[in-house]
Design an enzyme around this catalytic site. Structure first.
Site, PDB file in Angstrom:
ATOM      1  N   LYS A 154     -30.770 -35.669  10.788  1.00 54.59           N
ATOM      2  CA  LYS A 154     -30.895 -34.919   9.544  1.00 54.59           C
ATOM      3  C   LYS A 154     -29.511 -34.524   9.000  1.00 54.59           C
ATOM      4  O   LYS A 154     -29.324 -34.436   7.780  1.00 54.59           O
ATOM      5  CB  LYS A 154     -31.776 -33.691   9.753  1.00 54.59           C
ATOM      6  CG  LYS A 154     -33.243 -34.021  10.035  1.00 54.59           C
ATOM      7  CD  LYS A 154     -33.889 -34.798   8.890  1.00 54.59           C
ATOM      8  CE  LYS A 154     -35.377 -34.985   9.088  1.00 54.59           C
ATOM      9  NZ  LYS A 154     -36.022 -35.707   7.960  1.00 54.59           N
ATOM     10  N   TYR A 188     -32.965 -35.834  16.637  1.00 55.55           N
ATOM     11  CA  TYR A 188     -33.522 -35.315  15.392  1.00 55.55           C
ATOM     12  C   TYR A 188     -32.485 -34.575  14.546  1.00 55.55           C
ATOM     13  O   TYR A 188     -32.261 -34.931  13.374  1.00 55.55           O
ATOM     14  CB  TYR A 188     -34.717 -34.403  15.675  1.00 55.55           C
ATOM     15  CG  TYR A 188     -35.304 -33.808  14.418  1.00 55.55           C
ATOM     16  CD1 TYR A 188     -36.070 -34.607  13.556  1.00 55.55           C
ATOM     17  CD2 TYR A 188     -35.099 -32.480  14.079  1.00 55.55           C
ATOM     18  CE1 TYR A 188     -36.607 -34.078  12.395  1.00 55.55           C
ATOM     19  CE2 TYR A 188     -35.630 -31.943  12.913  1.00 55.55           C
ATOM     20  CZ  TYR A 188     -36.382 -32.741  12.075  1.00 55.55           C
ATOM     21  OH  TYR A 188     -36.906 -32.221  10.918  1.00 55.55           O
TER      22      TYR A 188
END
Length: 261
Positions: free
Chosen positions: A188, A184
């Site tokens: 990003k 994750y």
């Protein structure tokens, strides 16, 4: 240009991906409340239709919210959405790339033990990047011809404070207690890099492209452990989606202001 396009020339047109719930739905509602025509993109067509219907029934912005089937991991659906918007409006003024996944399912960040780099499943990492990074490229590129026809095009990529290498690398910082993430957070960070490169390419066309960290929001993705409301998060996203011509581009922002890369 057909008559329907002419009739809709004055009203701004926005597309929000992942808009059937959470931050995306909140953003769709706020943009509609500002008088925009909003296309609420959703991978699940039924859920997208239900969300759009709920916003219309609430009378938000005159109820000009429409569902569009859009799976960011399927470029064909992005191209189909672009054709629909082109046929009806001829341009796109605002693109909010909100759709994203954590990879760990509906768990709090402190329980996302499957993200630890030394033991992570590569298939999970690939799935996260497919949505959070490659999906943004697919949707943005499909919509660029329409954005270039707008007098004030804006692109907002929904990122996270967890994308900040500065914050995460500080052993005494606010994120020191977070579990290391191989999926994750890096996805990003990659999204932020894309933001800068798109902004640099499109600067000459007047397209403002920025990333936003909405904060730790109470949503399904963190099993509702967040302390900010969807409305608070949506306000930050919408501020960047409605920047004036002299607004920033190639930036990373949160409610409190710029976020360190």
């Amino acid at each position: 240009m057909n008559e329907q396009v002419e009739e809709n020339r004055e009203r701004k047109v926005a597309l929000v991906t992942g808009a059937n719930k959470g931050i995306g739905r909140g953003v769709a509602g706020r943009l509609a409340a500002l008088g925009m025509t909003v296309f609420a993109g959703a991978r699940d067509a039924r859920r997208g239709a239900e969300a759009a219907a709920a916003l219309r029934e609430a009378g938000v912005g005159g109820g000009d919210v429409h569902a569009v089937a859009l799976d960011v991991t399927d470029p064909a659906t992005a191209e189909a959405a672009a054709r629909l918007i082109e046929e009806r409006f001829g341009r796109l003024d605002v693109l909010v790339n909100n759709a994203g996944i954590t990879g760990s399912g509906q768990v709090s960040p402190e329980d996302a033990t499957d993200q630890v780099p030394s033991t992570v499943d590569l298939d999970m990492v690939r799935a996260v990047f497919e949505t959070n990074v490659f999906g943004v490229i697919a949707v943005t590129n499909a919509m660029l011809p329409l954005l270039r026809r707008s007098p004030a095009p804006r692109v907002v990529n929904v990122s996270s404070h967890a994308a900040s290498l500065t914050l995460l690398s500080d052993p005494d910082g606010p994120f020191a207690a977070l579990l290391p993430s191989a999926a994750y957070s890096p996805s990003k960070s990659a999204l932020n890099a894309l933001t800068v490169h798109y902004a640099n390419e499109l600067r000459k066309d007047g397209v403002l492209v920025n990333s936003v960290a909405p904060g730790f929001v109470d949503t399904d993705s963190n099993d509702h452990t967040g302390f900010l409301t969807v409305e608070q998060a949506a306000a930050t996203v919408v501020r960047l989606a409605t920047l004036d011509a002299d607004g920033p581009t190639a930036g990373f922002f949160a409610e409190e202001g710029p976020v360190a890369w």
